[in-house]
Design a protein around this motif. Structure first.
Motif, PDB file in Angstrom:
ATOM      1  N   THR A  14      52.545 147.576  25.313  1.00 27.37           N
ATOM      2  CA  THR A  14      52.580 146.070  25.016  1.00 27.37           C
ATOM      3  C   THR A  14      51.608 145.365  25.947  1.00 27.37           C
ATOM      4  OG1 THR A  14      54.359 145.903  26.832  1.00 27.37           O
ATOM      5  CG2 THR A  14      55.182 146.192  24.824  1.00 27.37           C
ATOM      6  N   VAL A  15      51.251 144.166  25.462  1.00 26.25           N
ATOM      7  CA  VAL A  15      50.394 143.416  26.012  1.00 26.25           C
ATOM      8  C   VAL A  15      51.436 142.789  27.331  1.00 26.25           C
ATOM      9  CG1 VAL A  15      48.810 141.244  26.243  1.00 26.25           C
ATOM     10  CG2 VAL A  15      49.054 142.949  24.164  1.00 26.25           C
ATOM     11  N   PRO A  16      50.751 142.845  28.651  1.00 22.60           N
ATOM     12  CA  PRO A  16      51.611 142.031  29.758  1.00 22.60           C
ATOM     13  C   PRO A  16      51.746 140.544  29.483  1.00 22.60           C
ATOM     14  CG  PRO A  16      50.328 143.737  30.379  1.00 22.60           C
ATOM     15  CD  PRO A  16      49.807 143.676  29.059  1.00 22.60           C
ATOM     16  N   ALA A  17      52.784 139.996  29.402  1.00 24.93           N
ATOM     17  CA  ALA A  17      52.881 138.536  29.475  1.00 24.93           C
ATOM     18  C   ALA A  17      52.178 137.682  30.237  1.00 24.93           C
ATOM     19  CB  ALA A  17      54.511 138.247  29.822  1.00 24.93           C
ATOM     20  N   PRO A  18      51.865 138.175  31.675  1.00 28.90           N
ATOM     21  CA  PRO A  18      50.901 137.167  32.488  1.00 28.90           C
ATOM     22  C   PRO A  18      49.461 136.970  31.722  1.00 28.90           C
ATOM     23  CG  PRO A  18      52.220 138.733  33.721  1.00 28.90           C
ATOM     24  CD  PRO A  18      52.431 139.148  32.206  1.00 28.90           C
ATOM     25  N   PRO A  34      47.927 152.031  22.783  1.00 30.48           N
ATOM     26  CA  PRO A  34      48.864 152.230  21.699  1.00 30.48           C
ATOM     27  C   PRO A  34      49.661 151.157  21.653  1.00 30.48           C
ATOM     28  CG  PRO A  34      49.807 153.628  23.408  1.00 30.48           C
ATOM     29  CD  PRO A  34      48.471 152.968  24.097  1.00 30.48           C
ATOM     30  N   ILE A  35      49.319 149.869  21.578  1.00 28.34           N
ATOM     31  CA  ILE A  35      49.907 148.806  21.262  1.00 28.34           C
ATOM     32  C   ILE A  35      50.060 148.319  19.785  1.00 28.34           C
ATOM     33  CG2 ILE A  35      49.696 146.265  21.790  1.00 28.34           C
ATOM     34  CD1 ILE A  35      48.126 146.662  24.394  1.00 28.34           C
ATOM     35  N   LEU A  51      37.700 139.172  21.230  1.00 32.37           N
ATOM     36  CA  LEU A  51      38.721 139.911  21.466  1.00 32.37           C
ATOM     37  C   LEU A  51      38.576 141.155  20.931  1.00 32.37           C
ATOM     38  CD1 LEU A  51      41.949 139.957  22.036  1.00 32.37           C
ATOM     39  CD2 LEU A  51      42.223 138.825  19.862  1.00 32.37           C
ATOM     40  N   ARG A  52      38.845 142.217  21.780  1.00 28.56           N
ATOM     41  CA  ARG A  52      38.442 143.558  21.230  1.00 28.56           C
ATOM     42  C   ARG A  52      39.805 144.388  21.259  1.00 28.56           C
ATOM     43  NH1 ARG A  52      33.321 142.382  21.088  1.00 28.56           N
ATOM     44  NH2 ARG A  52      32.217 141.225  22.490  1.00 28.56           N
ATOM     45  N   LEU A  53      40.131 145.014  20.165  1.00 32.12           N
ATOM     46  CA  LEU A  53      41.339 145.536  20.132  1.00 32.12           C
ATOM     47  C   LEU A  53      41.386 146.915  19.247  1.00 32.12           C
ATOM     48  CD1 LEU A  53      43.365 142.495  19.370  1.00 32.12           C
ATOM     49  CD2 LEU A  53      43.135 143.475  21.604  1.00 32.12           C
ATOM     50  N   CYS A  54      40.237 147.666  19.695  1.00 32.24           N
ATOM     51  CA  CYS A  54      39.860 148.759  18.781  1.00 32.24           C
ATOM     52  C   CYS A  54      40.905 150.253  19.171  1.00 32.24           C
ATOM     53  CB  CYS A  54      38.478 149.198  18.986  1.00 32.24           C
ATOM     54  SG  CYS A  54      37.511 147.856  18.755  1.00 32.24           S
ATOM     55  N   VAL A  55      41.048 150.833  17.917  1.00 28.77           N
ATOM     56  CA  VAL A  55      41.712 152.299  18.107  1.00 28.77           C
ATOM     57  C   VAL A  55      43.179 151.910  18.949  1.00 28.77           C
ATOM     58  CG1 VAL A  55      41.601 154.455  18.773  1.00 28.77           C
ATOM     59  CG2 VAL A  55      39.358 153.313  18.440  1.00 28.77           C
ATOM     60  N   MET A  56      43.863 151.378  18.363  1.00 24.11           N
ATOM     61  CA  MET A  56      45.147 150.750  18.789  1.00 24.11           C
ATOM     62  C   MET A  56      46.166 151.158  17.661  1.00 24.11           C
ATOM     63  SD  MET A  56      44.182 147.560  20.899  1.00 24.11           S
ATOM     64  CE  MET A  56      45.719 146.840  21.471  1.00 24.11           C
ATOM     65  N   HIS A  57      47.447 150.596  17.737  1.00 20.31           N
ATOM     66  CA  HIS A  57      48.313 150.934  16.580  1.00 20.31           C
ATOM     67  C   HIS A  57      48.763 149.640  15.935  1.00 20.31           C
ATOM     68  CE1 HIS A  57      49.731 154.688  18.904  1.00 20.31           C
ATOM     69  NE2 HIS A  57      48.470 154.962  18.411  1.00 20.31           N
TER      70      HIS A  57
END
Length: 103
Positions: A14-18, A34-35, A51-57
């Motif tokens: 998960t992405v930390p809320a802070p 694995p987000i 925003l870079r969100l590569c190779v995740m879920h």
């Protein structure tokens, strides 16, 4: 004030809320974690340029991402995203978008 945050291959699910409260953030890199989803709070990052969100879920992007008015680069290569919400088309400053290898 923090401008760039990178947490690559940390095993985060998960992405930390802070992170969603870092209003000075300009670049967020979370590749190889694995987000499966982004929090709706992503829309609070008004200064975010990359925003870079590569190779995740990831299976989708929240509609709140459209509130990131400064976003210029979005890299969501190699996830499980099949469709994009209509809000995605309302991102006025987006210059680079990588969407390859999503299944």
């Amino acid at each position: 004030r923090l401008k760039k945050f990178a947490a690559v291959e940390n095993g985060w699910t998960t992405v930390p809320a802070p992170l969603m409260r870092l209003d000075s953030l300009e670049e967020l890199i979370l590749n190889y974690n694995p987000i499966a989803s982004l929090p709706s709070g992503i829309g609070r990052l008004k200064r975010l340029k990359a925003l870079r969100l590569c190779v995740m879920h990831l299976t989708g992007l929240p509609p709140e991402i459209a509130a990131c008015d400064s976003l210029e680069e979005l890299d969501i290569y190699r996830n499980g995203i099949k469709t994009l919400s209509p809000q995605f088309c309302r991102m006025p400053n987006l210059k680079y978008f990588s969407f390859g290898s999503n299944r």
